[in-house]
Design a protein around this motif. Structure first.
Motif, PDB file in Angstrom:
ATOM      1  N   UNK A  76       0.746  -1.158   0.163  1.00  0.00           N
ATOM      2  CA  UNK A  76       0.036   0.065  -0.154  1.00  0.00           C
ATOM      3  C   UNK A  76       0.958   1.191   0.055  1.00  0.00           C
ATOM      4  N   UNK A  77       1.925   1.151   0.861  1.00  0.00           N
ATOM      5  CA  UNK A  77       2.914   2.432   0.753  1.00  0.00           C
ATOM      6  C   UNK A  77       3.456   2.775  -0.374  1.00  0.00           C
ATOM      7  N   UNK A  78       3.749   1.514  -1.225  1.00  0.00           N
ATOM      8  CA  UNK A  78       4.482   1.850  -2.648  1.00  0.00           C
ATOM      9  C   UNK A  78       3.635   2.209  -3.650  1.00  0.00           C
ATOM     10  N   UNK A  79       2.051   2.105  -3.493  1.00  0.00           N
ATOM     11  CA  UNK A  79       1.226   2.570  -4.332  1.00  0.00           C
ATOM     12  C   UNK A  79       1.088   4.189  -3.815  1.00  0.00           C
ATOM     13  N   UNK A  80       0.905   4.459  -2.674  1.00  0.00           N
ATOM     14  CA  UNK A  80       0.758   5.733  -2.157  1.00  0.00           C
ATOM     15  C   UNK A  80       2.049   6.606  -2.807  1.00  0.00           C
ATOM     16  N   UNK A  81       3.177   6.155  -2.462  1.00  0.00           N
ATOM     17  CA  UNK A  81       4.368   6.836  -2.963  1.00  0.00           C
ATOM     18  C   UNK A  81       4.303   7.300  -4.554  1.00  0.00           C
ATOM     19  N   UNK A  82       3.846   6.071  -5.081  1.00  0.00           N
ATOM     20  CA  UNK A  82       3.784   6.181  -6.400  1.00  0.00           C
ATOM     21  C   UNK A  82       2.760   7.409  -7.032  1.00  0.00           C
ATOM     22  N   UNK A  83       1.559   7.759  -5.969  1.00  0.00           N
ATOM     23  CA  UNK A  83       0.736   8.837  -6.249  1.00  0.00           C
ATOM     24  C   UNK A  83       1.519  10.127  -6.091  1.00  0.00           C
ATOM     25  N   UNK A  84       2.425  10.265  -5.215  1.00  0.00           N
ATOM     26  CA  UNK A  84       3.098  11.230  -5.142  1.00  0.00           C
ATOM     27  C   UNK A  84       3.737  11.948  -6.439  1.00  0.00           C
ATOM     28  N   UNK A  85       4.029  11.088  -6.994  1.00  0.00           N
ATOM     29  CA  UNK A  85       4.971  11.460  -8.565  1.00  0.00           C
ATOM     30  C   UNK A  85       3.824  11.962  -9.435  1.00  0.00           C
ATOM     31  N   UNK A  86       2.415  11.533  -9.377  1.00  0.00           N
ATOM     32  CA  UNK A  86       1.543  11.918 -10.337  1.00  0.00           C
ATOM     33  C   UNK A  86       0.503  12.665 -10.043  1.00  0.00           C
ATOM     34  N   UNK A  87       0.382  12.950  -8.672  1.00  0.00           N
ATOM     35  CA  UNK A  87      -0.644  14.061  -7.972  1.00  0.00           C
ATOM     36  C   UNK A  87      -0.281  15.137  -7.451  1.00  0.00           C
ATOM     37  N   UNK A 176       4.733  -1.224  11.920  1.00  0.00           N
ATOM     38  CA  UNK A 176       4.043  -0.977  10.654  1.00  0.00           C
ATOM     39  C   UNK A 176       4.439   0.319   9.989  1.00  0.00           C
ATOM     40  N   UNK A 177       4.643   1.463  10.843  1.00  0.00           N
ATOM     41  CA  UNK A 177       5.003   2.825  10.482  1.00  0.00           C
ATOM     42  C   UNK A 177       6.676   2.798   9.892  1.00  0.00           C
ATOM     43  N   UNK A 178       7.388   1.700  10.315  1.00  0.00           N
ATOM     44  CA  UNK A 178       8.495   1.420   9.598  1.00  0.00           C
ATOM     45  C   UNK A 178       8.535   0.672   8.295  1.00  0.00           C
ATOM     46  N   UNK A 179       7.499  -0.026   8.113  1.00  0.00           N
ATOM     47  CA  UNK A 179       7.330  -0.893   6.846  1.00  0.00           C
ATOM     48  C   UNK A 179       6.882   0.301   5.959  1.00  0.00           C
ATOM     49  N   UNK A 180       5.846   1.019   6.371  1.00  0.00           N
ATOM     50  CA  UNK A 180       5.402   2.144   5.282  1.00  0.00           C
ATOM     51  C   UNK A 180       6.319   2.913   4.914  1.00  0.00           C
ATOM     52  N   UNK A 181       6.996   3.589   5.777  1.00  0.00           N
ATOM     53  CA  UNK A 181       8.342   4.664   5.250  1.00  0.00           C
ATOM     54  C   UNK A 181       9.277   3.919   4.442  1.00  0.00           C
ATOM     55  N   UNK A 182       9.656   2.717   4.997  1.00  0.00           N
ATOM     56  CA  UNK A 182      10.749   2.004   4.023  1.00  0.00           C
ATOM     57  C   UNK A 182      10.431   1.685   2.673  1.00  0.00           C
ATOM     58  N   UNK A 183       9.158   1.416   2.531  1.00  0.00           N
ATOM     59  CA  UNK A 183       8.566   1.174   1.054  1.00  0.00           C
ATOM     60  C   UNK A 183       8.465   2.225   0.305  1.00  0.00           C
ATOM     61  N   UNK A 184       7.975   3.441   0.912  1.00  0.00           N
ATOM     62  CA  UNK A 184       7.907   4.687   0.261  1.00  0.00           C
ATOM     63  C   UNK A 184       9.296   5.337  -0.183  1.00  0.00           C
ATOM     64  N   UNK A 185      10.074   5.169   0.988  1.00  0.00           N
ATOM     65  CA  UNK A 185      11.605   5.546   0.619  1.00  0.00           C
ATOM     66  C   UNK A 185      12.173   5.069  -0.433  1.00  0.00           C
ATOM     67  N   UNK A 186      12.108   3.656  -0.764  1.00  0.00           N
ATOM     68  CA  UNK A 186      12.705   2.966  -1.755  1.00  0.00           C
ATOM     69  C   UNK A 186      12.195   3.806  -3.020  1.00  0.00           C
ATOM     70  N   UNK A 187      10.991   4.150  -3.417  1.00  0.00           N
ATOM     71  CA  UNK A 187      10.524   4.764  -4.714  1.00  0.00           C
ATOM     72  C   UNK A 187      11.093   6.082  -4.653  1.00  0.00           C
ATOM     73  N   UNK A 188      11.012   6.804  -3.646  1.00  0.00           N
ATOM     74  CA  UNK A 188      11.457   8.288  -3.524  1.00  0.00           C
ATOM     75  C   UNK A 188      12.845   8.425  -3.870  1.00  0.00           C
ATOM     76  N   UNK A 189      13.629   7.409  -3.337  1.00  0.00           N
ATOM     77  CA  UNK A 189      15.149   7.355  -3.630  1.00  0.00           C
ATOM     78  C   UNK A 189      15.476   7.241  -5.105  1.00  0.00           C
ATOM     79  N   UNK A 190      14.854   6.275  -5.880  1.00  0.00           N
ATOM     80  CA  UNK A 190      14.634   5.968  -7.257  1.00  0.00           C
ATOM     81  C   UNK A 190      14.138   7.197  -8.150  1.00  0.00           C
ATOM     82  N   UNK A 191      13.050   7.576  -7.883  1.00  0.00           N
ATOM     83  CA  UNK A 191      12.076   8.345  -8.779  1.00  0.00           C
ATOM     84  C   UNK A 191      12.143   9.992  -8.541  1.00  0.00           C
TER      85      UNK A 191
END
Length: 246
Positions: A76-87, A176-191
């Motif tokens: 879910x966090x990965x999906x949310x982080x992806x939305x940051x890039x398009x919304x 769960x907060x750590x899991x959410x932040x970690x997933x989003x951060x991977x995408x943020x570091x890449x994109x």
């Protein structure tokens, strides 16, 4: 670095670290969208450090396994982080204060409401494993997109839906907060341009690790009533600040 210490400690004790880290980065001239990404990346090690301190005190969320809950948080966090890039970054601005107000009221009265509903229904109120996972997915999407007070929202959901005590569920909230932040951060570091200010990122990251580790150790020694009070006070203050900001 001081903002990182405060944010890491707040996330470990009661939540709301984003409300320290994000304004601090914006105050030094960083664009809000970039600051959102940088703060998320910077707070990951602190959240992981807090989760490590609590690793032996995790209590399952109702009938849901910890592995399944964590997997849903990551996706879910990965999906949310992806939305940051398009919304646009302001997409959740209108809804966020009301979400937080709902979470605060639920956090304050959730267990009492759960018991009242159980009395009326003649059976215990309990979300199924599927319902918990679906709700966690949407919370993780919100957490990946914005992240502000997602831990408070999780505790509020578990309180009313499962009757879990806020103090007992605090270790799982941090995990769960750590899991959410970690997933989003991977995408943020890449994109994203999260690495555009490496010195600011590094300073906040180091501070967040220290604050997260120390805050988790401090929270472990709080009596349950005090930890519940800190969680609720954080939720109230966060909600008020959000309405003022809006």
């Amino acid at each position: 670095m001081l903002a990182g210490v405060a944010a890491g400690a707040l996330n470990a004790i009661g939540g709301g670290g984003t409300f320290v880290a994000l304004p601090a980065l914006v105050a030094v001239g960083m664009p809000p969208v970039t600051a959102n990404a940088v703060s998320r990346v910077a707070l990951v090690p602190g959240a992981v450090a807090s989760a490590w301190v609590y690793r032996r005190e995790l209590t399952p969320v109702g009938p849901t396994s910890t592995k399944a809950l964590t997997a849903v948080s990551v996706i879910g966090s990965g999906v949310g982080a992806g939305l940051v890039l398009v919304l646009p970054a302001s997409s959740f601005d209108a809804a966020a204060p009301w979400l937080l107000a709902f979470a605060t009221v639920t956090l304050a009265f959730g267990r009492h409401l759960s018991r009242a509903l159980s009395s009326v229904l003649g059976r215990s109120v309990g979300m199924s494993s599927r319902a918990v996972l679906i709700a966690q997915f949407f919370l993780a999407v919100y957490g990946g997109y914005f992240g502000g007070a997602v831990g408070i929202l999780m505790v509020a959901l578990w309180s009313i839906g499962l009757g879990l005590d806020a103090a007992v569920s605090n270790p799982m909230r941090i995990t769960q907060l750590a899991a959410i932040f970690l997933s989003a951060s991977v995408l943020f570091l890449i994109a994203s341009d999260a690495l555009s200010a490496p010195l600011l990122l590094a300073a906040m990251l180091v501070g967040a690790v220290a604050g997260g580790f120390a805050g988790a150790h401090l929270a472990r020694h709080f009596p349950a009533w005090l930890l519940r009070g800190v969680l609720l006070a954080t939720a109230v203050i966060t909600t008020v600040l959000y309405f003022l900001r809006g």
